[in-house]
Design an enzyme around this catalytic site. Structure first.
Site, short mmCIF file in Angstrom:
data_model
loop_
_atom_site.label_atom_id
_atom_site.label_comp_id
_atom_site.label_asym_id
_atom_site.label_seq_id
_atom_site.Cartn_x
_atom_site.Cartn_y
_atom_site.Cartn_z
N GLU A 157 8.01 4.74 5.58
CA GLU A 157 8.61 4.44 4.06
C GLU A 157 7.38 3.93 3.49
OE1 GLU A 157 11.15 1.22 3.47
OE2 GLU A 157 12.96 1.69 4.87
N ASN A 188 0.92 -1.14 -0.09
CA ASN A 188 0.02 0.17 0.05
C ASN A 188 0.98 1.27 -0.15
OD1 ASN A 188 -2.11 -1.58 0.12
ND2 ASN A 188 -2.96 -0.91 1.91
N LEU A 189 0.13 2.41 -0.64
CA LEU A 189 0.92 3.65 -0.79
C LEU A 189 1.51 4.15 0.81
CD1 LEU A 189 1.66 5.92 -2.52
CD2 LEU A 189 -0.53 6.87 -2.05
N LYS A 190 0.59 3.70 1.75
CA LYS A 190 1.19 4.47 3.13
C LYS A 190 2.18 3.85 3.75
CE LYS A 190 -2.16 1.68 5.50
NZ LYS A 190 -3.48 1.73 6.34
N GLY A 191 2.60 2.41 3.37
CA GLY A 191 3.48 1.80 3.69
C GLY A 191 3.63 1.43 5.15
#
Length: 246
Positions: A131, A124-127
């Site tokens: 990161e 996922n983008l949020k990591g």
């Protein structure tokens, strides 16, 4: 120094703390059973420092005691990181320059595993931990299939997406479900696709042993603490590096 002892109160005193659950109600006999178990495991003397009933017929214990075992760090086997750790900018640049197309990644939790926290942390983008996940990398095309994905569905999606890599997270480990699922997955990919057409198979989870990759039929195992940057760097090393040399 390669020979070491556990440390508790003073250096080299051999003191360790151990927690476990016994299928007995909490009483004096249960506490005695916990100390007996600790003694059979080599703790001498052993002290009971915590005991709490966990529902009907189960008690959780913490014991503290001394062991005489030594550890030789020179004989510890680990999987060393054999690839450079790249930044997101470097990963994108290498893929664009050398692969000349987007690198396709399919991720999932297979079997009955419904815990997506691991796969989401990587994809996922949020990591995680500051990161960004692989969706952040513009030269990566990411398909996150989510939880409880069947192996046949994973194979079919990987084929349809022309996946370069398949990432599988396994958190549920009761009765070694993570090992059984991984073996089933690797066998399915071997049966469905010829050697030169198979995607890179990567699994991750807190209970995996990194040394078991060959035994489980996968290319790489990542354990707890793995970051999206590590996975992205490995993908570049294993896929882009190999393709650029053909």
């Amino acid at each position: 120094m390669t020979i070491i002892r556990p440390y508790g109160d003073t250096t080299g005193d051999g003191m360790v703390q151990l927690s476990f659950t016994l299928p007995v109600a909490h009483d004096k006999r249960a506490e005695g059973a916990a100390l007996q178990l600790a003694a059979k495991m080599g703790m001498d003397p052993a002290m009971l420092v915590h005991a709490k009933q966990m529902g009907d017929g189960f008690t959780f214990f913490v014991v503290y005691g001394k062991v005489n075992h030594l550890v030789d760090t020179a004989k510890v086997q680990i999987v060393e990181r054999d690839f450079p750790l790249l930044s997101a900018k470097e990963v994108n640049a290498v893929i664009k320059r050398r692969l000349r197309r987007r690198l396709n990644v399919v991720g999932a939790c297979i079997g009955t595993d419904a815990h997506t926290v691991g796969i989401d942390a990587i994809l996922n983008l949020k990591g995680i931990a500051g990161e960004k996940g692989l969706e952040y990398y513009r030269e990566l095309s990411v398909t996150n299939m989510g939880a409880q994905v069947s192996v046949p569905d994973l194979v079919e999606t990987a084929r349809a997406q022309k996946a370069d890599a398949v990432l599988v997270s396994q958190v549920v480990t009761q009765r070694d479900a993570h090992l059984q699922n991984t073996r089933a997955m690797s066998a399915a990919f071997r049966e469905a696709l010829p050697a030169g057409k198979r995607p890179l198979l990567i699994v991750g989870g807190p209970r995996f042993d990194e040394l078991m990759a060959d035994e489980l039929g996968v290319d790489r195992i990542f354990t707890r603490g793995t970051t999206p940057r590590e996975v992205a760097s490995y993908l570049v090393h294993a896929i882009v590096g190999s393709e650029s040399s053909n």
